[in-house]
Scaffold this active site. Structure first.
Site, short mmCIF file in Angstrom:
data_model
loop_
_atom_site.label_atom_id
_atom_site.label_comp_id
_atom_site.label_asym_id
_atom_site.label_seq_id
_atom_site.Cartn_x
_atom_site.Cartn_y
_atom_site.Cartn_z
N ARG A 1 91.01 65.28 -24.42
CA ARG A 1 90.74 66.08 -24.98
C ARG A 1 89.44 66.50 -24.72
NH1 ARG A 1 94.07 65.49 -29.21
NH2 ARG A 1 95.92 67.44 -28.87
N LYS B 1 79.35 73.04 -15.52
CA LYS B 1 80.23 74.35 -14.95
C LYS B 1 81.23 73.34 -14.44
CE LYS B 1 78.51 78.75 -14.78
NZ LYS B 1 78.59 79.81 -14.45
N GLU C 1 72.01 78.02 -1.83
CA GLU C 1 71.60 78.53 -3.38
C GLU C 1 69.98 77.66 -3.70
OE1 GLU C 1 74.25 78.48 -5.37
OE2 GLU C 1 76.32 77.97 -4.99
N LYS D 1 66.89 75.06 -11.61
CA LYS D 1 68.89 75.30 -12.41
C LYS D 1 68.13 74.61 -14.50
CE LYS D 1 73.55 75.10 -12.59
NZ LYS D 1 74.74 75.66 -11.35
N GLU E 1 76.36 80.16 -20.45
CA GLU E 1 76.03 81.85 -20.52
C GLU E 1 76.43 82.46 -21.29
OE1 GLU E 1 77.75 81.47 -15.96
OE2 GLU E 1 78.33 83.52 -16.10
N ARG F 1 71.48 82.50 -18.41
CA ARG F 1 72.12 81.26 -16.90
C ARG F 1 73.15 82.45 -15.83
NH1 ARG F 1 75.81 75.86 -17.55
NH2 ARG F 1 76.11 75.50 -15.07
N ASN G 1 74.39 83.20 -10.61
CA ASN G 1 75.65 84.04 -10.44
C ASN G 1 75.11 85.19 -9.20
OD1 ASN G 1 77.23 81.72 -11.06
ND2 ASN G 1 77.35 83.96 -13.14
N HIS H 1 77.10 85.69 -6.22
CA HIS H 1 78.37 85.36 -6.86
C HIS H 1 79.15 85.92 -6.32
CE1 HIS H 1 76.09 81.62 -6.39
NE2 HIS H 1 76.75 80.28 -6.39
N HIS I 1 82.35 84.89 -3.77
CA HIS I 1 83.57 84.45 -4.85
C HIS I 1 85.09 85.45 -3.80
CE1 HIS I 1 81.97 82.67 -8.45
NE2 HIS I 1 81.77 81.59 -7.72
N HIS J 1 81.45 78.00 0.84
CA HIS J 1 79.74 78.87 -0.18
C HIS J 1 79.48 79.38 -0.23
CE1 HIS J 1 80.38 79.76 -4.88
NE2 HIS J 1 79.46 78.98 -4.52
P1 NAD Z 1 82.10 70.47 -0.82
O1 NAD Z 1 82.92 69.29 -1.50
O2 NAD Z 1 83.88 71.49 0.10
O3 NAD Z 1 81.57 69.90 0.85
C1 NAD Z 1 81.15 70.48 2.08
C2 NAD Z 1 82.25 69.33 2.72
O4 NAD Z 1 80.77 68.42 3.11
C3 NAD Z 1 83.43 68.56 2.75
O5 NAD Z 1 83.86 68.11 3.55
C4 NAD Z 1 83.08 67.46 2.47
O6 NAD Z 1 84.14 66.32 1.93
C5 NAD Z 1 81.69 67.25 3.08
N1 NAD Z 1 80.34 65.92 2.12
C6 NAD Z 1 80.54 65.38 1.09
N2 NAD Z 1 79.22 65.78 1.27
C7 NAD Z 1 79.13 64.84 2.52
C8 NAD Z 1 78.38 63.35 3.08
N3 NAD Z 1 77.10 63.04 2.44
N4 NAD Z 1 78.45 63.19 3.87
C9 NAD Z 1 78.92 63.64 5.22
N5 NAD Z 1 80.59 65.01 5.07
C10 NAD Z 1 80.04 65.07 3.21
O7 NAD Z 1 81.58 71.42 -0.66
P2 NAD Z 1 80.42 72.22 -1.44
O8 NAD Z 1 79.25 72.80 -0.57
O9 NAD Z 1 79.08 71.12 -1.82
O10 NAD Z 1 80.52 72.60 -2.93
C11 NAD Z 1 81.13 74.10 -3.32
C12 NAD Z 1 81.60 74.60 -4.35
O11 NAD Z 1 80.43 73.94 -5.05
C13 NAD Z 1 82.36 75.47 -4.52
O12 NAD Z 1 83.08 75.34 -4.64
C14 NAD Z 1 81.64 75.95 -5.56
O13 NAD Z 1 82.26 77.33 -6.59
C15 NAD Z 1 81.08 74.64 -6.36
N6 NAD Z 1 79.95 75.66 -7.04
C16 NAD Z 1 79.46 74.56 -8.63
C17 NAD Z 1 78.58 75.06 -9.58
C18 NAD Z 1 78.95 74.55 -10.27
O14 NAD Z 1 77.83 74.85 -10.77
N7 NAD Z 1 79.15 73.22 -11.25
C19 NAD Z 1 77.27 75.82 -8.49
C20 NAD Z 1 77.73 75.75 -7.44
C21 NAD Z 1 78.70 75.84 -6.62
N1 GLY Z 2 76.46 78.38 -10.38
C1 GLY Z 2 76.00 79.15 -11.27
C2 GLY Z 2 76.06 77.84 -12.73
O1 GLY Z 2 75.71 77.53 -12.77
O2 GLY Z 2 75.57 79.20 -13.62
#
Ligand code: NAD
Ligand code: GLY
Length: 360
Positions: A119, A141, A183, A225, A235, A239, A243, A246, A250, A263
């Site tokens: 939990r 998130k 972003e 942010k 949100e 907030r 997006n 997005h 998406h 992404h």
């Molecule tokens: P990712 O996590 O897939 O990382 C991108 C690539 O880079 C991967 O292949 C990873 O293995 C590699 N990598 C990571 N760090 C590295 C480093 N230092 N050196 C070499 N390689 C490295 O992608 P991302 O762009 O970081 O994240 C995208 C995801 O984040 C999506 O799923 C999206 O929905 C999510 N997201 C979430 C939020 C939130 O608020 N929670 C906001 C924006 C995006």
């Molecule tokens: N990426 C959108 C949020 O964090 O709210």
């Protein structure tokens, strides 16, 4: 090192920001006094950095590590359950701590596992991509994808701290640097016209990962942010502006197949589509749209992704989390630096999608 406060009411925390500050993790782990630690990473990041993180953590308490497969297409039940099984196997309890070491995919899934194991247990974000440093590691998130759509499953679960070490960027592939810039551009567009100007001025240094400019921009994006999340963590209103791009993005990720477009690349196209829609509504000028397109291009990002079915895209957007009763809510621009959320007349939506390369 600089710090940015995230003032969420129930659990405020800090983002520690700087180059080579990973050792700060020791203090943050100790502050939680955990019974054990699970480091969640993936096979790519883990090879590079898990040893160092485990060294820091295992001086404080028993530490294990789980390596997920790499990629957006593994932001799924199968990979997610590996985290939960690893926690159970190591007999993690309510005082155990999860450390998310990786990009947004690892961060979202590790955070979600921490949100639901027993939990809810504590977690710390150690972002390693530009995108995760400026966006996904902040704000709580967490979640994963379903066949029906991106991030449809998840929970709000704030980390105890974010250790944002820009030294991780030295090993990040170019394409991933550009994805993070999407972003960053988004933050300027939705909240701060002067910041957008600065990104425009510094874009070449940013793509070249100039230390001083990266430090400044990562800090500013985290501040933007953090401020929004501090006012509206769950949100209920404001907030949703984070997006921007997005809802379109998406749909692109899902319909092209998760991982086909990063992404950040899908979001970049979404920013351009949102800008074009805002122009058609008379909110921003065509020269504003051209500025946005030019910046997205200079960041090494696509401005359109051809060949996706318009009707399927609209269908996919109807299952977006901001939609209600099948009515899609878009983040649009009143001006560069000012976003708002509203519906979009179907005729304008179809026009911008067709201009953006979608097909009937
Ligand atoms: P990712 O996590 O897939 O990382 C991108 C690539 O880079 C991967 O292949 C990873 O293995 C590699 N990598 C990571 N760090 C590295 C480093 N230092 N050196 C070499 N390689 C490295 O992608 P991302 O762009 O970081 O994240 C995208 C995801 O984040 C999506 O799923 C999206 O929905 C999510 N997201 C979430 C939020 C939130 O608020 N929670 C906001 C924006 C995006
Ligand atoms: N990426 C959108 C949020 O964090 O709210």
């Amino acid at each position: 090192m600089i710090t940015v406060d995230v003032q969420v009411r129930e659990a405020p925390y800090k983002i520690y920001l700087g180059e080579g500050i990973l050792d700060r993790l020791a203090e943050e782990i100790s502050a939680q006094n955990p019974s054990s630690v699970l480091v969640v990473t993936n096979v790519t990041v883990g090879v590079l950095y898990a040893k160092k993180v485990c060294e820091i953590s295992s001086k404080i308490c028993r530490t294990e590590v789980v390596y997920l497969p790499d990629g957006e297409r593994y932001k799924s039940w199968a990979a997610f359950s590996e985290i939960l099984e690893a926690l159970a196997q190591m007999k993690a309890d309510r005082h155990s701590l999860v450390i998310a070491l990786g990009g947004g995919v690892v961060g979202d899934m590790a955070g979600f596992a921490a949100a639901i194991y027993m939990r809810g247990i504590d977690f710390i974000q150690v972002p390693t991509t530009l995108l995760a440093l400026v966006d996904s590691s902040v704000g709580g998130k967490t979640g994963m994808n379903m066949r029906a759509g991106k991030n449809l499953l998840g929970a709000f679960h704030q980390p105890k701290a974010v250790i944002a070490d820009t030294a991780f960027l030295t090993t990040l592939p170019r394409r991933e640097v550009s994805a993070g810039l999407a972003e960053i551009i988004k933050h300027g567009l939705l909240a701060d016209a002067k910041y957008f100007d600065e990104i425009e001025r510094e874009i070449d240094k940013l793509t070249a990962l100039d230390h001083e400019v990266v430090a400044r921009v990562v800090a500013r994006s985290c501040q933007i942010k953090a401020a929004v999340v501090s006012r509206d963590a769950k949100e209920k209103g404001e907030r949703a502006k984070l997006n921007l791009g997005h809802t379109f993005g998406h749909a692109i990720e899902k319909l092209a197949g998760y991982g086909t477009w990063l992404h950040g690349e899908a979001v970049a196209c979404g920013l351009v589509l949102a800008a074009r829609a805002s122009q058609k509504l008379g909110k921003i000028s065509s020269s504003d749209v051209q500025r946005i397109i030019a910046l997205v291009k200079r960041a090494g990002l696509p401005t359109e992704i051809p060949g996706i079915s318009l009707s399927k895209a609209i269908e996919a957007m109807k299952s977006d989390k901001k939609s209600s009763g099948g009515v899609i809510r878009f983040v649009l621009l009143n001006a560069i630096g000012e976003a708002y959320v509203d519906e979009l007349p179907e005729s304008i939506l179809e026009e911008v999608l067709l201009e953006g390369g979608f097909v009937k």
